[in-house]
Enzyme design. Structure first.
Site, PDB file in Angstrom:
ATOM      1  N   TYR A 127     -22.318  -4.989   1.205  1.00 16.90           N
ATOM      2  CA  TYR A 127     -21.222  -5.955   1.962  1.00 16.90           C
ATOM      3  C   TYR A 127     -21.806  -6.805   0.381  1.00 16.90           C
ATOM      4  O   TYR A 127     -23.101  -7.552   0.614  1.00 16.90           O
ATOM      5  CB  TYR A 127     -21.695  -6.143   2.911  1.00 16.90           C
ATOM      6  CG  TYR A 127     -21.099  -7.497   3.935  1.00 16.90           C
ATOM      7  CD1 TYR A 127     -19.938  -7.865   2.931  1.00 16.90           C
ATOM      8  CD2 TYR A 127     -21.406  -7.974   4.975  1.00 16.90           C
ATOM      9  CE1 TYR A 127     -19.031  -9.268   4.150  1.00 16.90           C
ATOM     10  CE2 TYR A 127     -20.648  -8.642   5.606  1.00 16.90           C
ATOM     11  CZ  TYR A 127     -19.286  -9.696   5.478  1.00 16.90           C
ATOM     12  OH  TYR A 127     -19.668 -10.372   5.529  1.00 16.90           O
ATOM     13  N   ILE A 198     -12.191  -4.281   6.697  1.00 10.76           N
ATOM     14  CA  ILE A 198     -13.484  -4.574   7.581  1.00 10.76           C
ATOM     15  C   ILE A 198     -12.729  -5.844   8.306  1.00 10.76           C
ATOM     16  O   ILE A 198     -12.972  -6.959   7.421  1.00 10.76           O
ATOM     17  CB  ILE A 198     -14.885  -4.441   7.013  1.00 10.76           C
ATOM     18  CG1 ILE A 198     -15.341  -3.249   6.378  1.00 10.76           C
ATOM     19  CG2 ILE A 198     -15.695  -5.053   8.720  1.00 10.76           C
ATOM     20  CD1 ILE A 198     -16.185  -2.993   6.481  1.00 10.76           C
TER      21      ILE A 198
END
Length: 288
Positions: A127, A198
């Site tokens: 991430y 996401i």
């Protein structure tokens, strides 16, 4: 999609609302759920709360969609502790953020994620979010991790740098996922060869948002953009981030009666101006 954490007026985790929200987004068509990410206000959660939320979320999902569990931090040893101590049964992967505040070098990022992946019982999704962590993981470092470490299966790229994302897409090993970390560029990234997003918006408008993403997944980008425009998702997404994330998502969900607006300091609830903006958008476009 990245799940928010509802709180009661007294600031406790509202598990009834959390369960209802999980059902709402699954019924709205999301492909998977990310728990305990940035959008979950995870830095304000005690470790004991994180453990219960992880277990509750897995049980409530009940295998209906895959579950990705947030597991990151700015101390590598503490991330390894989380991996050991969390009950990851029911989860399919972990999402691990670039260490924040420390500003490690690219070699430091490589060694951090290499160590995390070696100790993770589940596949790892990187991430990259330099706006929050203070350090950008370059495409070269991401690709090095993707090639060297089999257990690292993808990246949530929230750098906002489409050229950096394109470099990863163009040179990644087979099967490595590139996921947008920003709702507003999801369709463009998928058209460039990315694999999805996401999403924060899917907390609030799962059906409308997934109507756009599902068309993009089929390769019909013209229809995806038309659905996006019809729902005025540009305005909706802009409103979601106007006062920061997850302030906007919680504000919108509270306007819809799904959860309360409570945040944990240092975050504060959305302003009355933002609430009125969501009321207008939801009524005008029948967003849900």
């Amino acid at each position: 999609m990245a799940l928010v954490t509802p709180f009661t007026e007294k600031g406790q985790v509202d598990y009834r609302a959390l369960g209802d929200l999980i059902d709402y987004v699954i019924e709205g068509g999301v492909d998977y759920i990310v728990a305990l990410g940035t959008t979950a206000e995870t830095p304000t959660l005690y470790n004991s709360e994180r453990a219960v939320i992880a277990m509750f979320t897995a049980q409530r999902i009940g295998g209906r969609v895959p579950l990705v569990m947030g597991c990151g931090g700015n101390s590598t040893s503490e991330v390894l502790d989380q991996l050991r101590e969390f009950d990851l049964r029911g989860a399919d992967a972990v999402l691990s953020v670039t260490p924040y505040y420390n500003k490690p070098s690219q070699e430091g990022l490589y060694q951090h994620f290499k160590t995390v992946a070696e100790h993770s019982p589940l596949p790892v999704i990187l991430y990259n979010i330099p706006g929050r962590s203070g350090v950008n993981m370059t495409a070269e470092t991401t690709l090095r991790l993707a090639r060297d470490i089999e257990n690292i299966i993808g990246i949530k790229e929230a750098s906002g740098n489409l050229e950096q994302m394109q470099q990863i897409i163009d040179h990644r090993p087979e099967g490595f996922l590139v996921l947008a970390g920003d709702d507003g560029i999801a369709i463009e990234l998928m058209e460039r060869g990315g694999d999805g997003v996401i999403s924060v918006a899917a907390n609030v408008f799962p059906e409308r948002f997934m109507a756009c993403i599902d068309r993009a997944k089929r390769g019909d980008f013209e229809a995806a953009r038309a659905a996006w425009k019809e729902a005025d998702m540009d305005d909706a997404v802009a409103a979601l981030f106007a006062e920061g994330n997850p302030v906007g998502a919680k504000c919108a969900l509270s306007v819809m009666g799904k959860i309360g607006p409570t945040m944990r300091l240092p975050l504060v609830p959305g302003s009355e101006k933002l609430r009125e903006r969501f009321k207008m958008l939801i009524e005008r476009y029948d967003l849900h």
